[in-house]
Design an enzyme around this catalytic site. Sequence first.
Site, short mmCIF file in Angstrom:
data_model
loop_
_atom_site.label_atom_id
_atom_site.label_comp_id
_atom_site.label_asym_id
_atom_site.label_seq_id
_atom_site.Cartn_x
_atom_site.Cartn_y
_atom_site.Cartn_z
N SER A 50 0.84 -1.19 0.00
CA SER A 50 0.00 0.00 0.00
C SER A 50 0.87 1.24 0.00
CB SER A 50 -0.88 0.00 1.25
OG SER A 50 -0.06 0.14 2.41
N ASP A 82 -0.93 -1.89 -4.34
CA ASP A 82 -2.30 -1.75 -3.86
C ASP A 82 -2.68 -0.27 -3.87
OD1 ASP A 82 -4.74 -2.43 -2.72
OD2 ASP A 82 -3.96 -2.40 -0.67
N ASP A 104 -6.28 3.10 -8.91
CA ASP A 104 -7.56 3.37 -8.28
C ASP A 104 -8.08 4.72 -8.75
OD1 ASP A 104 -9.77 3.73 -6.75
OD2 ASP A 104 -8.75 3.56 -4.80
N GLU A 134 -10.66 -0.24 -10.78
CA GLU A 134 -11.72 -0.25 -9.77
C GLU A 134 -12.90 0.59 -10.22
OE1 GLU A 134 -12.52 0.23 -4.97
OE2 GLU A 134 -10.56 0.76 -5.77
N ALA A 215 -11.64 -6.79 2.66
CA ALA A 215 -12.30 -8.06 2.96
C ALA A 215 -11.75 -8.75 4.21
CB ALA A 215 -12.19 -9.00 1.75
N ASN A 256 -8.46 -9.22 -0.90
CA ASN A 256 -7.44 -8.45 -0.18
C ASN A 256 -7.59 -8.60 1.33
OD1 ASN A 256 -6.85 -7.57 -2.76
ND2 ASN A 256 -6.79 -5.41 -2.21
N ILE A 257 -6.47 -8.82 2.01
CA ILE A 257 -6.48 -9.00 3.46
C ILE A 257 -5.36 -8.15 4.05
CG2 ILE A 257 -6.23 -10.64 5.37
CD1 ILE A 257 -7.28 -12.79 3.34
N SER A 259 -6.23 -5.63 7.31
CA SER A 259 -6.55 -5.33 8.70
C SER A 259 -6.38 -6.55 9.60
CB SER A 259 -7.97 -4.78 8.83
OG SER A 259 -8.09 -3.54 8.18
#
Length: 311
Positions: A50, A82, A104, A134, A215, A256-257, A259
């Site tokens: 990110s 990302d 994005d 996106e 997600a 996407n994972i 958190s």
Amino acid sequence: MPLVTTTEMFKKAYAEGYAIGAFNVNNMEIVQGITEAAAELHSPIILQASAGARKYAKPVYLRKLVEAAIEDTGLPIALHLDHGADFEICKSCVDNGFSSVMIDGSHHSFEENIAVTRQVVEYAHAHGVVVEGELGQLAGIEDDVNVSAENASYTQPDQVEEFVSRTGVDSLAIAIGTSHGAYKFKPGQKPQLRFDILEEVSRRLPGFPIVLHGASSVTQSYVKIINDNGGHMEDAIGIPEDMLRQAAKMAVCKINIDSDLRLAFTAGVREYLTANPSHFDPRQYLTPARQNIKDLVRHKILDVLGSANKA
């Protein structure tokens, strides 16, 4: 084995009804925990950076960590940007060896989104790099992504065919009710994915890989550990894993994972230092944090993504 793109990963995932985990990485221990789990389960993975990760670790360090993981495990791994905010950021990551980038443009108008996405696609494809676009905006906060609930918007299925055909993107992130960060829903409100939108998008784009951002499920066992050791996350809630598994069986090829990884890592550090307040060796308190990452990723691969033994 060099870095791979997601093209063949997604073809296989779509055909066989599972999804590839796209795990956000920030440091060596997170990379190790993710890739050790994936190697033991023989699962393909995507490691993604990110804006916050690139500022913290620098792209070259992240790329070298991922290259080390490939050498160590022999896994097919894609390195993905990302939430690239603009053409220049995407170009920089292409030039620095990323095998996949996301542009994005969802905060722009439809036509502006198409224009910037097409610009990135033309440059990336000329360098053998794949592109994710996106449509629709997810609510929540994560690094440089900050969208209020009022400004969030579901993907409009009647736009997806035109967007894909005019941009040439290789995969498409859509908004169907997921959210960035450990999202705090209103009292009594529960997350609910719009499978009707996903079904209509997949009908209009048969065989085309769909992506879900935001997600994470906000694993409550890690939330409890954090709260028991001085944290305050009682209201944190994420997406139920049974919904994500259903999406993975449909057109969703990338989930996407982020958190969940942060919660697992933080829980390991907090729990260790609470029990051992005089310890100051980072190797000691980062070891359980790394193990939590590994345990979480094993669970996601086996029980949510369905990607074990697919590498």
